[in-house]
Enzyme design. Structure first.
Site, short mmCIF file in Angstrom:
data_model
loop_
_atom_site.label_atom_id
_atom_site.label_comp_id
_atom_site.label_asym_id
_atom_site.label_seq_id
_atom_site.Cartn_x
_atom_site.Cartn_y
_atom_site.Cartn_z
N HIS A 1 -29.11 -31.75 22.20
CA HIS A 1 -28.44 -32.26 21.15
C HIS A 1 -27.25 -33.09 21.85
O HIS A 1 -27.25 -32.96 23.15
CB HIS A 1 -27.61 -31.13 20.17
CG HIS A 1 -28.45 -30.72 19.15
ND1 HIS A 1 -28.14 -29.90 18.04
CD2 HIS A 1 -29.79 -31.01 18.70
CE1 HIS A 1 -28.95 -29.94 17.02
NE2 HIS A 1 -30.16 -30.43 17.41
N GLU B 1 -24.11 -32.59 22.45
CA GLU B 1 -23.24 -31.71 23.40
C GLU B 1 -24.20 -31.00 24.47
O GLU B 1 -23.56 -30.82 25.21
CB GLU B 1 -22.58 -30.39 22.32
CG GLU B 1 -21.62 -30.86 21.25
CD GLU B 1 -22.51 -31.20 19.82
OE1 GLU B 1 -23.68 -31.73 19.79
OE2 GLU B 1 -22.00 -30.86 18.80
N ASN C 1 -27.75 -36.91 21.69
CA ASN C 1 -28.90 -36.37 21.06
C ASN C 1 -30.02 -37.30 21.73
O ASN C 1 -30.18 -38.42 21.56
CB ASN C 1 -28.70 -36.53 19.56
CG ASN C 1 -29.93 -35.65 18.83
OD1 ASN C 1 -31.33 -35.93 19.25
ND2 ASN C 1 -29.56 -34.75 18.23
N CYS D 1 -23.79 -27.97 15.79
CA CYS D 1 -24.70 -26.93 14.92
C CYS D 1 -24.61 -25.53 15.75
O CYS D 1 -23.83 -25.54 16.78
CB CYS D 1 -26.10 -27.29 15.40
SG CYS D 1 -26.60 -27.40 17.06
N CYS E 1 -25.21 -25.72 19.72
CA CYS E 1 -24.00 -26.15 20.45
C CYS E 1 -22.72 -25.57 20.47
O CYS E 1 -22.22 -25.28 21.43
CB CYS E 1 -23.76 -27.62 20.10
SG CYS E 1 -25.24 -28.57 20.25
N SER F 1 -19.81 -32.48 13.79
CA SER F 1 -19.23 -30.90 13.99
C SER F 1 -20.69 -30.06 14.57
O SER F 1 -21.83 -30.48 14.15
CB SER F 1 -18.90 -30.35 12.58
OG SER F 1 -18.72 -29.06 12.51
N ASP G 1 -33.95 -32.16 13.14
CA ASP G 1 -32.96 -31.76 14.20
C ASP G 1 -31.90 -30.80 13.55
O ASP G 1 -31.42 -30.20 14.65
CB ASP G 1 -32.08 -33.24 14.12
CG ASP G 1 -31.29 -33.16 15.55
OD1 ASP G 1 -31.79 -32.93 16.70
OD2 ASP G 1 -29.98 -33.19 15.79
#
Lengths: 152, 152
Positions: A55, A57, A44, A84, A87, A82, A147
């Site tokens: 982010h 990912e 991130n 969002c 992503c 996990s 975020d």
């Protein structure tokens, strides 16, 4: 639980998360792995790059560069948290078939949708991933709210 | 159909798409508008930046910088083409409540999902948007396949 080989890949994501936290950022990291080969890592970078789309990912997928569809379709995405919906949607766009999730206790939004799209999800419930997030949420709640698109 | 004021915002997205095509890129553009104020424009920059995550909408949202949640929640995203799942997921992450879509005849993937998440969708069915895409898909089919995660 994940095996030792997979823990090694998740550890790369955790290392990215730690680096991000040391930089003053949000401690979430990721790694993209194809056939045992690490294609890219990322973290991130909202704070570091003033970014709304980097982010863990998406930064990782960006760092991997432009890849043929068949590579994404044979890859696993490791992420400390996990995903969002941004992503998750990126994984669905590229048909990434499998995501290993460090933890989903501090945040979970997209897992049922990802599963409905045929993505295999493995949740490691890793204590280090949880600890990084717990510390950040306690120390920087406004940043965390930003975020995930929430009011602080 | 959209009114003249909204067409002006869609035209900003179309201008971005044209610029992208002139740069050798994929002709898809976007604009983010809040209370009649244009916060940012953007365009697909897969070719220009070697990017896997800079679609028209995500580039636009990145160009807008870090925004408070309440700004996203009062904004409309204009895009020349129906959003892929990455861009749709980005809109869902930030609770962008309304998307004006230039056209969805050449590509449509996420609209029913966006609607199920409560996002208002308006499809302009704009002939210029369609023409830009038709030309690109005819001239650069491999590039287009790459952009939507498909095998060429």
């Amino acid at each position: 639980m994940i095996d030792a080989a997979e823990q090694t890949f998740l550890d790369l994501a955790i290392e990215q998360a730690r680096t991000g936290w040391q930089e003053g950022g949000i401690p979430i990291g990721a790694a993209l792995v194809h056939d045992g080969e690490v294609l890219a890592v990322g973290r991130n970078r909202r704070v570091q790059m003033g970014s709304a789309i980097r982010h863990g990912e998406t930064d990782c997928i960006e760092n991997a560069g432009r890849l043929p569809a068949r590579i994404y379709r044979g890859s696993t995405l490791y992420t400390t948290l996990s995903p969002c919906f941004m992503c998750a949607g990126t994984a669905v766009l590229y048909d990434i078939p499998r995501i290993v999730i460090g933890e989903n206790r501090t945040f979970e939004a997209s897992e049922s949708w990802l599963a409905s799209r045929g993505v295999e999800l493995v949740v490691a419930d890793d204590a280090t991933c949880r600890s990084l997030m717990d510390t950040m949420i306690a120390e920087k709640p406004e940043l965390w709210a930003e975020d995930i698109g929430e009011e602080a």
